[in-house]
Design a protein around this motif. Structure first.
Motif, mmCIF file in Angstrom:
data_model
loop_
_atom_site.group_PDB
_atom_site.id
_atom_site.type_symbol
_atom_site.label_atom_id
_atom_site.label_comp_id
_atom_site.label_asym_id
_atom_site.label_seq_id
_atom_site.Cartn_x
_atom_site.Cartn_y
_atom_site.Cartn_z
ATOM 1 N N ASN A 29 -7.003 4.525 5.461
ATOM 2 C CA ASN A 29 -5.751 3.769 5.550
ATOM 3 C C ASN A 29 -4.530 4.625 5.203
ATOM 4 O O ASN A 29 -3.419 4.299 5.607
ATOM 5 C CB ASN A 29 -5.775 2.562 4.624
ATOM 6 N N LYS B 256 0.821 -1.214 0.000
ATOM 7 C CA LYS B 256 0.000 0.000 0.000
ATOM 8 C C LYS B 256 0.856 1.266 0.000
ATOM 9 O O LYS B 256 0.551 2.213 -0.718
ATOM 10 C CB LYS B 256 -0.933 0.022 1.209
ATOM 11 N N ARG B 257 1.919 1.286 0.803
ATOM 12 C CA ARG B 257 2.747 2.489 0.865
ATOM 13 C C ARG B 257 3.337 2.791 -0.511
ATOM 14 O O ARG B 257 3.315 3.929 -0.966
ATOM 15 C CB ARG B 257 3.869 2.348 1.900
ATOM 16 N N ALA C 112 -5.418 8.681 -2.575
ATOM 17 C CA ALA C 112 -5.999 7.422 -2.117
ATOM 18 C C ALA C 112 -6.805 6.760 -3.225
ATOM 19 O O ALA C 112 -6.688 5.548 -3.463
ATOM 20 C CB ALA C 112 -6.872 7.669 -0.886
ATOM 21 N N VAL D 192 -6.660 2.795 -2.424
ATOM 22 C CA VAL D 192 -6.474 2.566 -0.989
ATOM 23 C C VAL D 192 -7.534 3.394 -0.264
ATOM 24 O O VAL D 192 -7.714 4.570 -0.572
ATOM 25 C CB VAL D 192 -5.057 3.013 -0.534
ATOM 26 N N TYR E 89 -3.602 7.496 6.242
ATOM 27 C CA TYR E 89 -2.986 8.168 7.384
ATOM 28 C C TYR E 89 -2.095 7.250 8.217
ATOM 29 O O TYR E 89 -1.299 7.722 9.010
ATOM 30 C CB TYR E 89 -4.065 8.851 8.232
ATOM 31 N N TYR E 90 -2.203 5.957 8.001
ATOM 32 C CA TYR E 90 -1.287 5.023 8.636
ATOM 33 C C TYR E 90 0.121 5.194 8.056
ATOM 34 O O TYR E 90 1.113 5.009 8.753
ATOM 35 C CB TYR E 90 -1.779 3.581 8.414
ATOM 36 N N TYR E 91 0.191 5.581 6.771
ATOM 37 C CA TYR E 91 1.469 5.720 6.068
ATOM 38 C C TYR E 91 1.937 7.173 5.953
ATOM 39 O O TYR E 91 3.131 7.448 6.034
ATOM 40 C CB TYR E 91 1.353 5.122 4.658
#
Length: 196
Positions: free
Chosen positions: A49, A14-15, A40, A45, A51-53
């Motif tokens: 999700n 995902k990153r 996103a 994505v 904001y996790y990266y």
């Protein structure tokens, strides 16, 4: 048969998808117009999700600058085995000309990003200049290897020519301008190599 032989990309995380999408969306519509939601969506994505990266758009910009540097390093590594500096410089020109349709549509990816970020009050901490310096330094090394005492000036002229023709090709939406300038740059490099 491997994925690379079959032309199928291996699955990326995902990153990496987010950074790849950010680079593409920044290139196509600019940093200021791009939202994290745009990135996103382009990366497929869920926004939550992201904001996790990445917490901010500026973090995306840093990652995209690093990606531009990596792409340049890959191009340089690919042409480094060529027998001499003139061949390497001409291969770089050929790589630019190969991207003429994208340049006519959006300009140079690195140049466009640098120009946009330079308008910010902090000029993004000099990162765009560092990125452009990578190409200038590489070109200077090639002209130095050609035996040119004016290698620094020639490197600036080389990169300025590419940036200028990318801008004109984009302004006029004419990819053939890059073909013409690529041929001129190739002749120029041959002339300089002969004068070395």
């Amino acid at each position: 048969m491997t994925d690379s032989v079959a032309g199928v990309r291996p699955k990326i995380g995902k990153r990496e998808r987010l950074v790849e999408a950010a680079a593409r969306v920044f290139y196509e519509q600019g940093v200021e117009k791009t939202t994290i939601a745009d990135i996103a969506t382009a990366a497929d994505v869920p926004v939550g999700n992201v904001y996790y990266y990445f917490k901010t758009k500026d973090q995306f910009v840093h990652a995209v600058i690093d990606t531009h540097a990596s792409v340049l390093a890959e191009i340089v590594a690919g042409i480094e085995p060529l027998p001499g500096p003139a061949e390497r410089l001409k291969a770089m020109v050929a790589s630019w000309v190969d991207q003429r349709d994208l340049a006519a549509r959006y300009g140079c990816p690195t140049g466009s990003l640098a120009a946009e970020l330079d308008k910010r009050p902090d000029a993004f901490g000099g990162e765009p200049a560092r990125l452009m310096s990578l190409l200038i330094d590489w070109a200077r090394a090639q002209f130095t290897e050609l035996g040119r005492s004016d290698a620094a000036e020639l490197a600036i002229a080389f990169v300025a020519s590419y940036q200028g023709i990318s801008l004109l090709a984009n302004t006029f939406r004419d990819p053939e301008l890059m073909v013409t300038e690529g041929a001129r740059l190739t002749r120029w490099i041959d002339e300089l190599a002969g004068q070395g």
